[in-house]
Design a protein around this motif. Structure first.
Motif, PDB file in Angstrom:
ATOM      1  N   ALA A  88      26.664  44.867  -1.932  1.00  0.00           N
ATOM      2  CA  ALA A  88      25.982  46.085  -2.835  1.00  0.00           C
ATOM      3  C   ALA A  88      25.700  46.983  -1.755  1.00  0.00           C
ATOM      4  O   ALA A  88      25.230  46.780  -0.735  1.00  0.00           O
ATOM      5  CB  ALA A  88      24.698  45.426  -3.451  1.00  0.00           C
ATOM      6  N   THR A  89      25.667  48.393  -2.139  1.00  0.00           N
ATOM      7  CA  THR A  89      25.380  49.239  -1.139  1.00  0.00           C
ATOM      8  C   THR A  89      25.176  50.717  -1.598  1.00  0.00           C
ATOM      9  O   THR A  89      24.825  50.674  -3.125  1.00  0.00           O
ATOM     10  CB  THR A  89      26.657  49.680  -0.135  1.00  0.00           C
ATOM     11  N   ALA A  90      24.792  51.661  -0.884  1.00  0.00           N
ATOM     12  CA  ALA A  90      24.541  53.028  -1.524  1.00  0.00           C
ATOM     13  C   ALA A  90      23.207  52.866  -2.568  1.00  0.00           C
ATOM     14  O   ALA A  90      23.414  53.525  -3.502  1.00  0.00           O
ATOM     15  CB  ALA A  90      25.838  53.656  -2.165  1.00  0.00           C
ATOM     16  N   VAL A  91      22.403  51.917  -2.116  1.00  0.00           N
ATOM     17  CA  VAL A  91      21.099  52.053  -3.279  1.00  0.00           C
ATOM     18  C   VAL A  91      20.110  53.315  -2.997  1.00  0.00           C
ATOM     19  O   VAL A  91      19.968  53.686  -2.033  1.00  0.00           O
ATOM     20  CB  VAL A  91      20.466  50.679  -2.887  1.00  0.00           C
ATOM     21  N   GLY A  92      20.290  53.837  -4.172  1.00  0.00           N
ATOM     22  CA  GLY A  92      19.461  55.119  -3.992  1.00  0.00           C
ATOM     23  C   GLY A  92      18.046  55.177  -4.709  1.00  0.00           C
ATOM     24  O   GLY A  92      17.735  54.169  -5.367  1.00  0.00           O
TER      25      GLY A  92
END
Lengths: 249, 199
Positions: free
Chosen positions: A118-122
């Motif tokens: 999981a990535t790019a958590v804003g």
């Protein structure tokens, strides 16, 4: 009284403390969870295995079972946003997306080791999470391709990555779903540590707005002085029943 | 309207209690026990296999019995202090506490057996120390935040219990059903308590 000499040792064991516990996603500031009670994940089904629907359903169920948390994770409509667009934040705030990637090496990930991430958590101005991308490895020939892995392990991988999107970091508890190494996992389930972390981010309070009288949804209450009357009735019920049995005016 | 209903109920409850048949007996008890929290729901193993026994917490126990006619109103308080949560909990967190407050109606059968049922309020507190922790992440490591605040979850449950008495000792076994009307979140816990009763 022969047990008395052993009392200090017994107490020492009882009172010993370890602080292995869940962590929160991100390293710049403590994040809050999503500012919602129902989080909808959207899937781009391209390249996904035929079983993706059931895999996602079982992975989401793991989190939805926690009785002390008030966030419900659901599957939304399919989207055609590409993983590249999603990683650039183009999927839109409030809409975490799931992508099966057949060339995960092209994203700079070791396809033989990483089945998903999981990535790019804003984050918004109030430190609530408002964006997230979940990537699954379906790269042909890769050892960590989820299609080549045991189904229980894959559900565990997806549930683990959903945990990241929800706001949880890794745990040092080896039994936790959020433990960094999931290779021993045969079944997707939460440890108490995971449930604690989920509850920490999304605490359920049935004395306030969350589903009074034992939980039949997450419809917010109207608040105000009258909002506690179902609870009052619940706890007054035994007294009222006894009163009815012993009616004397 | 809700205020009116609340007021009438409050009056009826208090007035009703005052006019109940005079209590024949009252007693209290103190003790300790073990809570098996969320049976068959959580895991304690790296394999993820769910534990039928749930997560275990020690609890301290206080209960008061007030005879009302041929039944008892028996409110109880059970508290798992943070220091004891580290013993059995797989979370190994020293900052988790569970307090439960029950208000069951209790019916005795003879001198040694009783059954009870009633609502329970569960108050689950999670408190972190804050700070940073470096943990493995993929093929390298990452820094993660440790929780630094106190969060409280409160949920309602329903209790079904039974107990046996041997002289002043009362041993109780209670089943707690959390979220009884929610098929997904519904979970079961068992509390075993040994108490010394003072009549």
């Amino acid at each position: 009284m022969r047990w008395v000499p052993n009392l200090p040792l017994a107490l020492g064991l009882l009172l010993s403390t370890q602080v292995d516990a869940f962590t929160l996603f991100g390293n710049k500031a403590e994040l809050k969870g999503w500012d919602t009670k129902e989080l909808t994940f959207h899937l781009n089904p391209e390249y996904c295995p035929d079983t993706i629907d059931s895999l996602l359903a079982e992975a989401m169920q793991v989190w939805n079972e926690v009785p002390t948390a008030n966030l419900k994770v659901v599957r939304g409509e399919d989207v055609d946003t590409s993983v590249e667009e999603a990683l650039q934040g183009q999927a839109g705030a409030g809409t975490p997306t799931i992508h099966c990637v057949n060339n995960i090496s092209g994203l700079g990930t070791n396809a033989d080791v990483i089945p998903g991430y999981a990535t790019a958590v804003g984050v918004d101005a109030q430190r609530h999470i408002n964006y997230g991308v979940l990537v699954l490895n379906v790269q042909p020939g890769a050892r960590a391709n989820i299609e080549a892995l045991d189904q229980g392990l894959v559900i565990g991988v997806i549930a683990h990555e959903i945990g990241h999107v929800l706001g949880l970091g890794h745990s040092s508890d080896q039994s936790a779903l959020m433990y960094y190494d999931g290779t021993k996992r045969e079944q997707a389930s939460l440890a108490q540590d995971d449930a604690d972390g989920f509850t920490y981010l999304y605490p359920r309070d049935e004395l306030k707005a969350d589903a009074p009288l034992g939980g039949c949804g997450v419809i917010p209450g109207r608040g105000g002085p009258g909002s506690s009357w179902p609870l009052y009735i619940l706890f007054a019920l035994p007294v009222l029943l006894v009163r009815a049995r012993n009616w004397r005016f | 309207m809700q205020r009116l209903v609340l007021t009438i109920l409050a009056f009826w409850t208090l007035y009703g209690t005052e006019t109940l048949k005079a209590a024949e007996t009252r007693s209290y008890e103190v003790g300790a026990g073990l809570t098996s929290y969320q049976l068959s729901r959580l895991t304690e193993r790296a394999s993820g296999q769910r534990s039928r026994a749930g997560t275990s917490f020690y609890h301290l126990h206080l209960q008061y019995h007030q005879a009302l006619g041929d039944v008892y109103l028996s409110p109880w308080l059970r508290f798992m202090p943070p220091a004891l949560s580290s013993v059995e909990s797989t979370s190994k967190s020293s900052h988790t506490s569970l307090m439960s407050l029950g208000l069951p109606v209790l019916k005795t059968f003879g001198q040694s057996w009783d059954i009870s049922t009633g609502p329970v309020l569960l108050r689950y507190v999670i408190k972190g120390e804050g700070g940073l922790e470096t943990l493995n992440n993929g093929e390298s490591t990452s820094v993660f935040f440790k929780p630094g605040e106190e969060r409280v979850a409160q949920s309602l449950a329903w209790q079904l219990g039974t107990a046996l008495r041997w002289g002043p000792v009362r041993s109780a076994l209670d089943l707690l059903v959390q979220a009884p009307r929610n098929s997904v979140k519904r979970s079961y816990s068992v509390m075993f308590t040994m108490a010394w009763a003072q009549f």
